[in-house]
Design a protein around this motif. Sequence first.
Motif, PDB file in Angstrom:
ATOM      1  N   GLU A 103       0.878  -1.174   0.000  1.00 48.82           N
ATOM      2  CA  GLU A 103       0.000   0.000   0.000  1.00 48.82           C
ATOM      3  C   GLU A 103       0.917   1.226   0.000  1.00 48.82           C
ATOM      4  OE1 GLU A 103      -2.688  -0.382   3.372  1.00 48.82           O
ATOM      5  OE2 GLU A 103      -3.967  -1.686   2.164  1.00 48.82           O
ATOM      6  N   VAL A 105       1.250   5.134   0.468  1.00 51.64           N
ATOM      7  CA  VAL A 105       0.536   6.272   1.071  1.00 51.64           C
ATOM      8  C   VAL A 105       1.335   7.552   0.826  1.00 51.64           C
ATOM      9  CG1 VAL A 105      -0.202   7.302   3.276  1.00 51.64           C
ATOM     10  CG2 VAL A 105      -0.640   4.865   2.819  1.00 51.64           C
ATOM     11  N   ARG A 107       1.412  11.650   1.886  1.00 48.46           N
ATOM     12  CA  ARG A 107       0.874  12.558   2.905  1.00 48.46           C
ATOM     13  C   ARG A 107       1.291  14.001   2.647  1.00 48.46           C
ATOM     14  NH1 ARG A 107      -0.798   9.323   7.305  1.00 48.46           N
ATOM     15  NH2 ARG A 107       0.082   7.236   7.200  1.00 48.46           N
ATOM     16  N   TYR A 111      -1.846  13.670   9.725  1.00 51.44           N
ATOM     17  CA  TYR A 111      -3.054  13.141  10.359  1.00 51.44           C
ATOM     18  C   TYR A 111      -2.928  11.614  10.421  1.00 51.44           C
ATOM     19  CZ  TYR A 111      -7.657  13.564  12.312  1.00 51.44           C
ATOM     20  OH  TYR A 111      -8.716  13.554  13.196  1.00 51.44           O
ATOM     21  N   GLY A 112      -3.902  10.983  11.070  1.00 52.35           N
ATOM     22  CA  GLY A 112      -3.973   9.519  11.072  1.00 52.35           C
ATOM     23  C   GLY A 112      -2.790   8.853  11.750  1.00 52.35           C
ATOM     24  N   SER A 113      -2.331   7.750  11.158  1.00 53.43           N
ATOM     25  CA  SER A 113      -1.306   6.930  11.824  1.00 53.43           C
ATOM     26  C   SER A 113       0.034   7.665  11.963  1.00 53.43           C
ATOM     27  CB  SER A 113      -1.113   5.603  11.084  1.00 53.43           C
ATOM     28  OG  SER A 113      -0.463   5.804   9.852  1.00 53.43           O
ATOM     29  N   ASP A 142      -0.532  -5.082   8.313  1.00 47.92           N
ATOM     30  CA  ASP A 142       0.034  -4.157   7.315  1.00 47.92           C
ATOM     31  C   ASP A 142       1.203  -3.322   7.851  1.00 47.92           C
ATOM     32  OD1 ASP A 142      -2.077  -5.106   5.825  1.00 47.92           O
ATOM     33  OD2 ASP A 142      -3.254  -3.271   5.978  1.00 47.92           O
ATOM     34  N   ASP A 188      -4.170  13.190   2.511  1.00 50.19           N
ATOM     35  CA  ASP A 188      -3.358  12.002   2.225  1.00 50.19           C
ATOM     36  C   ASP A 188      -4.187  11.021   1.411  1.00 50.19           C
ATOM     37  OD1 ASP A 188      -4.985  10.524   4.032  1.00 50.19           O
ATOM     38  OD2 ASP A 188      -3.664  10.950   5.706  1.00 50.19           O
ATOM     39  N   LYS A 190      -4.134   6.607  -0.253  1.00 49.24           N
ATOM     40  CA  LYS A 190      -3.463   5.300  -0.416  1.00 49.24           C
ATOM     41  C   LYS A 190      -3.778   4.765  -1.804  1.00 49.24           C
ATOM     42  CE  LYS A 190      -5.394   1.511   0.333  1.00 49.24           C
ATOM     43  NZ  LYS A 190      -6.013   0.469  -0.526  1.00 49.24           N
ATOM     44  N   ASP A 209     -12.876   6.587   0.831  1.00 51.91           N
ATOM     45  CA  ASP A 209     -12.598   5.530   1.812  1.00 51.91           C
ATOM     46  C   ASP A 209     -11.100   5.401   2.033  1.00 51.91           C
ATOM     47  OD1 ASP A 209     -15.262   4.913   1.782  1.00 51.91           O
ATOM     48  OD2 ASP A 209     -15.044   2.907   0.926  1.00 51.91           O
ATOM     49  N   ASN A 210     -10.311   5.760   1.009  1.00 52.68           N
ATOM     50  CA  ASN A 210      -8.857   5.586   1.162  1.00 52.68           C
ATOM     51  C   ASN A 210      -8.059   6.859   0.893  1.00 52.68           C
ATOM     52  OD1 ASN A 210      -8.978   5.500  -1.652  1.00 52.68           O
ATOM     53  ND2 ASN A 210      -9.205   3.278  -1.609  1.00 52.68           N
ATOM     54  N   SER A 211      -8.753   7.980   1.149  1.00 47.33           N
ATOM     55  CA  SER A 211      -8.038   9.260   1.104  1.00 47.33           C
ATOM     56  C   SER A 211      -8.643  10.161   2.180  1.00 47.33           C
ATOM     57  CB  SER A 211      -8.208   9.921  -0.268  1.00 47.33           C
ATOM     58  OG  SER A 211      -9.579  10.171  -0.533  1.00 47.33           O
ATOM     59  N   ARG A 212      -7.908  11.218   2.518  1.00 45.54           N
ATOM     60  CA  ARG A 212      -8.463  12.226   3.441  1.00 45.54           C
ATOM     61  C   ARG A 212      -8.584  13.536   2.697  1.00 45.54           C
ATOM     62  NH1 ARG A 212      -5.089   9.505   7.534  1.00 45.54           N
ATOM     63  NH2 ARG A 212      -6.558   8.553   9.008  1.00 45.54           N
ATOM     64  N   ARG A 228     -15.107   6.900  10.791  1.00 43.30           N
ATOM     65  CA  ARG A 228     -14.117   6.329  11.719  1.00 43.30           C
ATOM     66  C   ARG A 228     -14.209   6.987  13.094  1.00 43.30           C
ATOM     67  NH1 ARG A 228     -10.150   7.360   7.475  1.00 43.30           N
ATOM     68  NH2 ARG A 228      -9.676   5.449   6.320  1.00 43.30           N
TER      69      ARG A 228
END
Length: 251
Positions: A103, A105, A107, A111-113, A142, A188, A190, A209-212, A228
């Motif tokens: 995956e 990513v 950024r 944010y996030g992880s 992952d 960000d 993925k 679902d897979n971006s911000r 989330r």
Amino acid sequence: MNLILKIKSNKMKIKKKNKIYQGKSKIIYSTNNSDVLILKFKKDMSRLNGKYIKKFDNKDIINNKFNYYIMNKISSFNIKTHILSLLSDNQVIVKKLKMIPIEFVVRNYAYGSLLKRFLIKERSFINPPILEFFFKNDGLKDPMINEYHCISFNLISENHIKKIKKILYKINNILKDIFYKAELILVDFKLEFGLFNGDLFLGDEFSLDNSRVWDKNSFKKMDKDIFREQLNENVIESYKEVANRIGCLID
Ligand code: C5P
């Protein structure tokens, strides 16, 4: 005739066969053509690694149309994607790729992880953008890996990783621009890639679902983080608003 032209002119000849994979947000079907798959978007939205799932009306249609719109924008800049043709409101015909189990990513804001791994202020601007690799493996949750893991573990060749890095920065610039013009910030995202006859193609999907994505002025969250983080907003209305604002009209 190349595969894309063939599929476009013979759209009706692609016949859905067996379900070959069911993911959290999509079902993948084989077809009568061994080089071609059908992706069917689901109404499901999941959090906590699939432990909590909720169905949302229209989510499948919005994500399918949004993904198709974004993938076409990306391919208009000479980046190859797996997209062949829209099949229906919630299904798309794609090239069957040999997926790379990584995956990717990108950024632009913190944010996030990233916040859990580094002492960086939430929402701070990241310049130049950070690129991260994660090994796709549910059992291992992952884990983040670097280029050496990718190459030494034979997940991808050195040449392909070089190409993917270039493509990702190009996609980031294309998408940042599209969102910025719609008064939105691309925080960000993925992406996943695969190979077809040894050539690199962008696969999987680009969706909220897979971006911000945040509103440029208020910094309001407009993506899956609404679900989330259980924010008091209508996540589907927000997905629709983002799509409409960038010109991907959803009725
Ligand atoms: O959670 P994290 O901050 O690492 O996520 C970065 C970006 O990658 C987010 O846009 C998130 O939606 C996306 N992502 C994803 N699938 C994952 C992990 C992250 O689409 N398994």
